[in-house]
Design a protein around this motif. Structure first.
Motif, PDB file in Angstrom:
ATOM      1  N   LEU A 109       1.098  -1.521  -0.049  1.00 14.97           N
ATOM      2  CA  LEU A 109       0.079   0.271  -0.654  1.00 14.97           C
ATOM      3  C   LEU A 109       0.548   0.908   0.359  1.00 14.97           C
ATOM      4  CD1 LEU A 109      -3.378   1.139   0.495  1.00 14.97           C
ATOM      5  CD2 LEU A 109      -2.739   1.989   2.910  1.00 14.97           C
ATOM      6  N   SER A 110       2.095   1.431   0.730  1.00 10.50           N
ATOM      7  CA  SER A 110       2.895   2.450   0.652  1.00 10.50           C
ATOM      8  C   SER A 110       3.066   2.507  -0.278  1.00 10.50           C
ATOM      9  CB  SER A 110       4.033   2.261   2.044  1.00 10.50           C
ATOM     10  OG  SER A 110       5.072   3.540   2.250  1.00 10.50           O
ATOM     11  N   GLN A 111       3.563   1.291  -1.193  1.00  7.14           N
ATOM     12  CA  GLN A 111       4.436   2.015  -2.415  1.00  7.14           C
ATOM     13  C   GLN A 111       3.542   2.576  -3.204  1.00  7.14           C
ATOM     14  OE1 GLN A 111       6.063  -2.716  -3.025  1.00  7.14           O
ATOM     15  NE2 GLN A 111       8.380  -1.851  -2.082  1.00  7.14           N
ATOM     16  N   GLU A 112       2.865   1.779  -3.309  1.00 11.13           N
ATOM     17  CA  GLU A 112       1.251   1.733  -4.437  1.00 11.13           C
ATOM     18  C   GLU A 112       0.622   3.944  -4.453  1.00 11.13           C
ATOM     19  OE1 GLU A 112      -0.640   0.734  -6.810  1.00 11.13           O
ATOM     20  OE2 GLU A 112       0.958  -0.616  -6.542  1.00 11.13           O
ATOM     21  N   PHE A 113       1.423   4.114  -3.002  1.00  9.29           N
ATOM     22  CA  PHE A 113       1.085   5.522  -2.797  1.00  9.29           C
ATOM     23  C   PHE A 113       2.002   6.648  -3.310  1.00  9.29           C
ATOM     24  CE2 PHE A 113       2.066   9.111   0.405  1.00  9.29           C
ATOM     25  CZ  PHE A 113       0.189  10.277  -0.069  1.00  9.29           C
ATOM     26  N   VAL A 114       3.390   6.268  -2.988  1.00 14.53           N
ATOM     27  CA  VAL A 114       5.085   7.045  -3.626  1.00 14.53           C
ATOM     28  C   VAL A 114       4.363   7.174  -4.593  1.00 14.53           C
ATOM     29  CG1 VAL A 114       6.813   7.013  -3.193  1.00 14.53           C
ATOM     30  CG2 VAL A 114       5.460   6.061  -1.216  1.00 14.53           C
ATOM     31  N   ASN A 115       4.107   6.084  -5.992  1.00 14.76           N
ATOM     32  CA  ASN A 115       4.471   5.594  -6.983  1.00 14.76           C
ATOM     33  C   ASN A 115       2.642   6.239  -7.506  1.00 14.76           C
ATOM     34  OD1 ASN A 115       6.457   4.205  -7.009  1.00 14.76           O
ATOM     35  ND2 ASN A 115       5.037   1.856  -7.186  1.00 14.76           N
ATOM     36  N   THR A 116       2.001   6.454  -6.843  1.00 20.37           N
ATOM     37  CA  THR A 116       0.976   7.613  -7.286  1.00 20.37           C
ATOM     38  C   THR A 116       0.775   8.878  -7.650  1.00 20.37           C
ATOM     39  OG1 THR A 116      -0.772   5.761  -6.457  1.00 20.37           O
ATOM     40  CG2 THR A 116      -1.310   7.618  -7.164  1.00 20.37           C
ATOM     41  N   VAL A 117       0.919   9.422  -9.157  1.00 18.62           N
ATOM     42  CA  VAL A 117       0.274  10.203  -8.708  1.00 18.62           C
ATOM     43  C   VAL A 117      -0.192  11.272  -9.012  1.00 18.62           C
ATOM     44  CG1 VAL A 117       0.951  12.635 -11.062  1.00 18.62           C
ATOM     45  CG2 VAL A 117       1.668  10.218 -11.633  1.00 18.62           C
ATOM     46  N   SER A 118       0.245  12.698  -7.428  1.00 17.07           N
ATOM     47  CA  SER A 118      -1.095  13.427  -6.346  1.00 17.07           C
ATOM     48  C   SER A 118      -1.645  12.503  -6.006  1.00 17.07           C
ATOM     49  CB  SER A 118      -1.479  14.407  -7.658  1.00 17.07           C
ATOM     50  OG  SER A 118      -0.465  15.248  -8.270  1.00 17.07           O
ATOM     51  N   PRO A 119      -1.194  11.618  -5.018  1.00 16.00           N
ATOM     52  CA  PRO A 119      -2.021  10.588  -4.524  1.00 16.00           C
ATOM     53  C   PRO A 119      -2.391  11.262  -3.482  1.00 16.00           C
ATOM     54  CG  PRO A 119       0.176  10.585  -3.327  1.00 16.00           C
ATOM     55  CD  PRO A 119      -0.056  11.712  -4.465  1.00 16.00           C
ATOM     56  N   ASN A 120      -4.518  10.479  -3.359  1.00  8.95           N
ATOM     57  CA  ASN A 120      -5.194  11.282  -2.262  1.00  8.95           C
ATOM     58  C   ASN A 120      -4.653  10.747  -1.033  1.00  8.95           C
ATOM     59  OD1 ASN A 120      -7.490  12.471  -0.568  1.00  8.95           O
ATOM     60  ND2 ASN A 120      -8.540  11.685  -2.065  1.00  8.95           N
ATOM     61  N   GLU A 121      -3.861  11.060  -0.033  1.00  7.31           N
ATOM     62  CA  GLU A 121      -3.741  10.456   0.917  1.00  7.31           C
ATOM     63  C   GLU A 121      -5.105   9.842   2.305  1.00  7.31           C
ATOM     64  OE1 GLU A 121      -1.215  10.715   5.210  1.00  7.31           O
ATOM     65  OE2 GLU A 121      -1.558  12.486   3.601  1.00  7.31           O
ATOM     66  N   SER A 122      -6.220  10.319   1.675  1.00  9.34           N
ATOM     67  CA  SER A 122      -7.494  10.265   2.555  1.00  9.34           C
ATOM     68  C   SER A 122      -8.154   8.507   1.719  1.00  9.34           C
ATOM     69  CB  SER A 122      -8.474  11.224   2.320  1.00  9.34           C
ATOM     70  OG  SER A 122      -8.324  11.869   1.658  1.00  9.34           O
ATOM     71  N   SER A 123      -7.546   8.751   0.536  1.00 15.02           N
ATOM     72  CA  SER A 123      -8.272   7.489  -0.271  1.00 15.02           C
ATOM     73  C   SER A 123      -7.298   6.126   1.123  1.00 15.02           C
ATOM     74  CB  SER A 123      -8.244   7.546  -1.179  1.00 15.02           C
ATOM     75  OG  SER A 123      -7.278   7.446  -1.817  1.00 15.02           O
ATOM     76  N   PHE A 124      -5.813   6.328   1.222  1.00 16.41           N
ATOM     77  CA  PHE A 124      -4.718   5.614   1.478  1.00 16.41           C
ATOM     78  C   PHE A 124      -5.407   4.986   2.895  1.00 16.41           C
ATOM     79  CE2 PHE A 124      -3.855   6.253  -2.810  1.00 16.41           C
ATOM     80  CZ  PHE A 124      -2.949   5.405  -2.796  1.00 16.41           C
TER      81      PHE A 124
END
Length: 230
Positions: A109-124
Protein backbone atom coordinates in the motif's frame (compact mmCIF):
# COMPACT_ATOMS: atom_id res chain seq x y z
CA UNK A 1 23.77 -39.37 31.48
CA UNK A 2 21.19 -37.00 29.99
CA UNK A 3 18.70 -38.45 27.56
CA UNK A 4 17.80 -36.98 24.18
CA UNK A 5 20.78 -34.60 24.25
CA UNK A 6 20.42 -33.63 20.60
CA UNK A 7 16.75 -32.79 21.03
CA UNK A 8 17.50 -30.71 24.11
CA UNK A 9 20.10 -28.66 22.25
CA UNK A 10 17.80 -28.08 19.29
CA UNK A 11 14.88 -27.02 21.52
CA UNK A 12 17.14 -24.66 23.46
CA UNK A 13 18.45 -23.08 20.26
CA UNK A 14 14.94 -22.69 18.81
CA UNK A 15 13.63 -20.95 21.94
CA UNK A 16 16.50 -18.45 21.76
CA UNK A 17 16.06 -17.94 18.01
CA UNK A 18 12.32 -17.36 18.49
CA UNK A 19 12.94 -14.73 21.17
CA UNK A 20 15.59 -12.88 19.17
CA UNK A 21 13.75 -12.90 15.85
CA UNK A 22 10.52 -11.63 17.45
CA UNK A 23 12.36 -8.61 18.87
CA UNK A 24 14.34 -7.92 15.69
CA UNK A 25 11.26 -8.24 13.49
CA UNK A 26 9.30 -5.74 15.57
CA UNK A 27 12.19 -3.27 15.49
CA UNK A 28 12.52 -3.55 11.71
CA UNK A 29 8.78 -2.80 11.29
CA UNK A 30 9.31 0.57 12.98
CA UNK A 31 8.83 2.73 9.82
CA UNK A 32 5.36 1.26 9.38
CA UNK A 33 4.23 0.90 12.97
CA UNK A 34 5.65 3.95 14.72
CA UNK A 35 5.89 6.68 12.10
CA UNK A 36 2.95 8.98 11.40
CA UNK A 37 4.27 9.25 7.83
CA UNK A 38 4.19 5.47 7.35
CA UNK A 39 2.67 5.69 3.85
CA UNK A 40 5.93 7.26 2.70
CA UNK A 41 8.35 5.74 5.20
CA UNK A 42 7.29 2.18 4.40
CA UNK A 43 8.24 2.47 0.73
CA UNK A 44 11.50 4.21 1.60
CA UNK A 45 12.46 1.34 3.92
CA UNK A 46 11.04 -1.50 1.82
CA UNK A 47 14.00 -3.84 2.25
CA UNK A 48 14.00 -3.25 6.00
CA UNK A 49 10.32 -4.21 6.19
CA UNK A 50 10.91 -7.33 4.09
CA UNK A 51 13.83 -8.28 6.33
CA UNK A 52 11.56 -7.87 9.34
CA UNK A 53 9.07 -10.24 7.69
CA UNK A 54 11.84 -12.80 7.11
CA UNK A 55 12.87 -12.62 10.77
CA UNK A 56 9.26 -13.19 11.81
CA UNK A 57 8.99 -16.14 9.45
CA UNK A 58 12.03 -17.59 11.21
CA UNK A 59 10.15 -16.97 14.46
CA UNK A 60 7.19 -18.94 13.09
CA UNK A 61 9.39 -21.89 12.10
CA UNK A 62 11.19 -21.81 15.45
CA UNK A 63 7.95 -21.75 17.45
CA UNK A 64 6.53 -24.71 15.55
CA UNK A 65 9.87 -26.51 15.81
CA UNK A 66 9.91 -26.40 19.61
CA UNK A 67 6.50 -28.08 19.82
CA UNK A 68 7.35 -30.77 17.26
CA UNK A 69 10.61 -31.66 19.00
CA UNK A 70 9.07 -31.70 22.48
CA UNK A 71 5.97 -33.70 21.52
CA UNK A 72 7.59 -37.21 21.54
CA UNK A 73 8.88 -36.57 25.06
CA UNK A 74 5.77 -34.90 26.48
CA UNK A 75 3.25 -37.35 25.02
CA UNK A 76 4.57 -40.09 27.31
CA UNK A 77 3.08 -38.23 30.27
CA UNK A 78 -0.20 -37.01 28.78
CA UNK A 79 -0.73 -37.38 25.05
CA UNK A 80 -3.86 -35.22 24.94
CA UNK A 81 -2.19 -32.22 26.60
CA UNK A 82 0.98 -32.76 24.54
CA UNK A 83 -1.11 -32.70 21.35
CA UNK A 84 -2.91 -29.61 22.64
CA UNK A 85 0.46 -27.92 23.14
CA UNK A 86 1.42 -28.64 19.54
CA UNK A 87 -1.95 -27.40 18.23
CA UNK A 88 -1.91 -24.16 20.20
CA UNK A 89 1.72 -23.57 19.22
CA UNK A 90 0.72 -24.01 15.57
CA UNK A 91 -2.23 -21.66 16.10
CA UNK A 92 0.09 -19.06 17.62
CA UNK A 93 2.33 -19.37 14.57
CA UNK A 94 -0.64 -18.96 12.21
CA UNK A 95 -1.74 -15.78 14.00
CA UNK A 96 1.80 -14.39 13.78
CA UNK A 97 1.85 -15.22 10.07
CA UNK A 98 -1.34 -13.20 9.57
CA UNK A 99 0.49 -10.28 11.19
CA UNK A 100 3.39 -10.73 8.76
CA UNK A 101 0.98 -10.65 5.81
CA UNK A 102 -0.59 -7.46 7.15
CA UNK A 103 2.83 -5.76 7.28
CA UNK A 104 3.77 -6.86 3.77
CA UNK A 105 0.36 -5.71 2.53
CA UNK A 106 0.90 -2.35 4.22
CA UNK A 107 4.28 -2.13 2.47
CA UNK A 108 2.54 -2.71 -0.87
CA UNK A 109 0.00 0.00 0.00
CA UNK A 110 2.84 2.37 0.86
CA UNK A 111 4.58 1.67 -2.45
CA UNK A 112 1.32 2.27 -4.34
CA UNK A 113 0.90 5.57 -2.50
CA UNK A 114 4.42 6.72 -3.39
CA UNK A 115 4.10 5.65 -7.03
CA UNK A 116 0.73 7.34 -7.54
CA UNK A 117 0.82 10.78 -9.14
CA UNK A 118 -0.72 13.31 -6.74
CA UNK A 119 -2.11 10.63 -4.38
CA UNK A 120 -5.09 11.38 -2.19
CA UNK A 121 -3.92 10.39 1.27
CA UNK A 122 -7.46 10.11 2.60
CA UNK A 123 -8.16 7.26 0.15
CA UNK A 124 -5.13 5.27 1.35
CA UNK A 125 -5.35 6.03 5.07
CA UNK A 126 -8.33 3.79 5.98
CA UNK A 127 -6.67 0.73 4.43
CA UNK A 128 -3.42 1.54 6.21
CA UNK A 129 -5.18 1.95 9.55
CA UNK A 130 -6.93 -1.39 9.07
CA UNK A 131 -3.70 -3.25 8.26
CA UNK A 132 -1.94 -1.77 11.28
CA UNK A 133 -4.90 -2.79 13.46
CA UNK A 134 -4.69 -6.36 12.11
CA UNK A 135 -1.01 -6.49 13.03
CA UNK A 136 -1.67 -5.08 16.51
CA UNK A 137 -4.39 -7.65 17.19
CA UNK A 138 -2.25 -10.54 15.98
CA UNK A 139 0.59 -9.23 18.14
CA UNK A 140 -1.80 -9.40 21.10
CA UNK A 141 -3.51 -12.71 20.36
CA UNK A 142 -0.41 -14.65 19.24
CA UNK A 143 2.52 -13.79 21.54
CA UNK A 144 0.22 -13.09 24.51
CA UNK A 145 -3.11 -14.94 24.58
CA UNK A 146 -2.17 -18.14 22.73
CA UNK A 147 1.36 -18.13 24.13
CA UNK A 148 -0.14 -18.20 27.62
CA UNK A 149 -2.19 -21.29 26.79
CA UNK A 150 0.54 -23.32 25.12
CA UNK A 151 3.14 -22.35 27.73
CA UNK A 152 0.78 -23.50 30.48
CA UNK A 153 0.41 -26.90 28.78
CA UNK A 154 4.12 -27.30 28.17
CA UNK A 155 5.10 -26.22 31.69
CA UNK A 156 2.57 -28.56 33.26
CA UNK A 157 3.96 -31.53 31.32
CA UNK A 158 7.53 -30.54 32.18
CA UNK A 159 6.41 -30.45 35.82
CA UNK A 160 4.82 -33.90 35.61
CA UNK A 161 7.67 -35.46 33.67
CA UNK A 162 10.52 -33.92 35.72
CA UNK A 163 12.47 -33.52 32.48
CA UNK A 164 13.78 -30.23 33.87
CA UNK A 165 14.12 -28.95 37.47
CA UNK A 166 10.86 -28.03 39.16
CA UNK A 167 11.81 -24.36 39.51
CA UNK A 168 11.79 -24.01 35.71
CA UNK A 169 8.33 -25.57 35.52
CA UNK A 170 7.12 -23.18 38.24
CA UNK A 171 8.53 -20.26 36.25
CA UNK A 172 6.64 -21.47 33.19
CA UNK A 173 3.33 -21.91 35.02
CA UNK A 174 3.66 -18.47 36.60
CA UNK A 175 4.74 -16.78 33.37
CA UNK A 176 1.93 -18.43 31.40
CA UNK A 177 -0.67 -17.26 33.91
CA UNK A 178 0.61 -13.68 33.93
CA UNK A 179 0.88 -13.33 30.14
CA UNK A 180 -2.63 -14.75 29.77
CA UNK A 181 -3.94 -12.23 32.31
CA UNK A 182 -2.08 -9.49 30.47
CA UNK A 183 -3.77 -10.52 27.22
CA UNK A 184 -7.21 -10.32 28.80
CA UNK A 185 -6.45 -6.89 30.31
CA UNK A 186 -5.20 -5.67 26.94
CA UNK A 187 -8.22 -7.04 25.07
CA UNK A 188 -10.51 -4.99 27.32
CA UNK A 189 -8.20 -1.93 27.09
CA UNK A 190 -7.45 -1.91 30.82
CA UNK A 191 -3.75 -1.78 30.00
CA UNK A 192 -1.87 -1.46 26.71
CA UNK A 193 0.55 -4.09 25.46
CA UNK A 194 3.45 -1.68 25.01
CA UNK A 195 3.18 -0.24 28.52
CA UNK A 196 4.91 -0.64 31.86
CA UNK A 197 2.32 -3.11 33.12
CA UNK A 198 2.33 -4.96 29.80
CA UNK A 199 6.10 -5.35 30.06
CA UNK A 200 6.00 -6.38 33.74
CA UNK A 201 3.47 -9.12 33.04
CA UNK A 202 5.42 -10.34 29.99
CA UNK A 203 8.84 -10.54 31.67
CA UNK A 204 8.22 -13.81 33.62
CA UNK A 205 7.32 -15.86 30.52
CA UNK A 206 10.34 -14.45 28.68
CA UNK A 207 12.56 -15.30 31.66
CA UNK A 208 11.13 -18.82 31.71
CA UNK A 209 11.82 -19.42 28.02
CA UNK A 210 15.40 -18.18 28.29
CA UNK A 211 16.05 -20.13 31.50
CA UNK A 212 14.64 -23.28 29.90
CA UNK A 213 16.71 -22.69 26.76
CA UNK A 214 19.97 -22.22 28.65
CA UNK A 215 19.27 -25.23 30.88
CA UNK A 216 18.62 -27.46 27.88
CA UNK A 217 21.77 -26.24 26.11
CA UNK A 218 23.97 -26.73 29.16
CA UNK A 219 22.38 -29.66 31.02
CA UNK A 220 19.86 -31.24 28.66
CA UNK A 221 16.81 -33.16 29.84
CA UNK A 222 16.91 -35.03 33.14
CA UNK A 223 17.01 -38.80 32.97
CA UNK A 224 13.62 -40.37 33.79
CA UNK A 225 14.80 -41.76 37.12
CA UNK A 226 16.27 -38.50 38.40
CA UNK A 227 14.38 -36.49 41.03
CA UNK A 228 15.18 -32.82 41.03
CA UNK A 229 12.87 -30.60 43.07
CA UNK A 230 14.80 -27.34 43.10
Amino acid sequence: MNVNRGTAIMVGILFIVAALTSIIGLILYNPLLNDANYLIQGAEHANQIKLGAIFELILVVSAIGTSILLFPLLRKHNESIALGYVCFRFLEAIVITIGIISMLSLLTLSQEFVNTVSPNESSFQPSGTLLIAIHDWTFLLGPNFLLGINTMMCSYLLYKSKLVPRFISYMGLTGATLIFIAALLEIFSIITQLSTWGAVLAIPVAAYEMTLAVWLLVKGFNAPDRRIYL
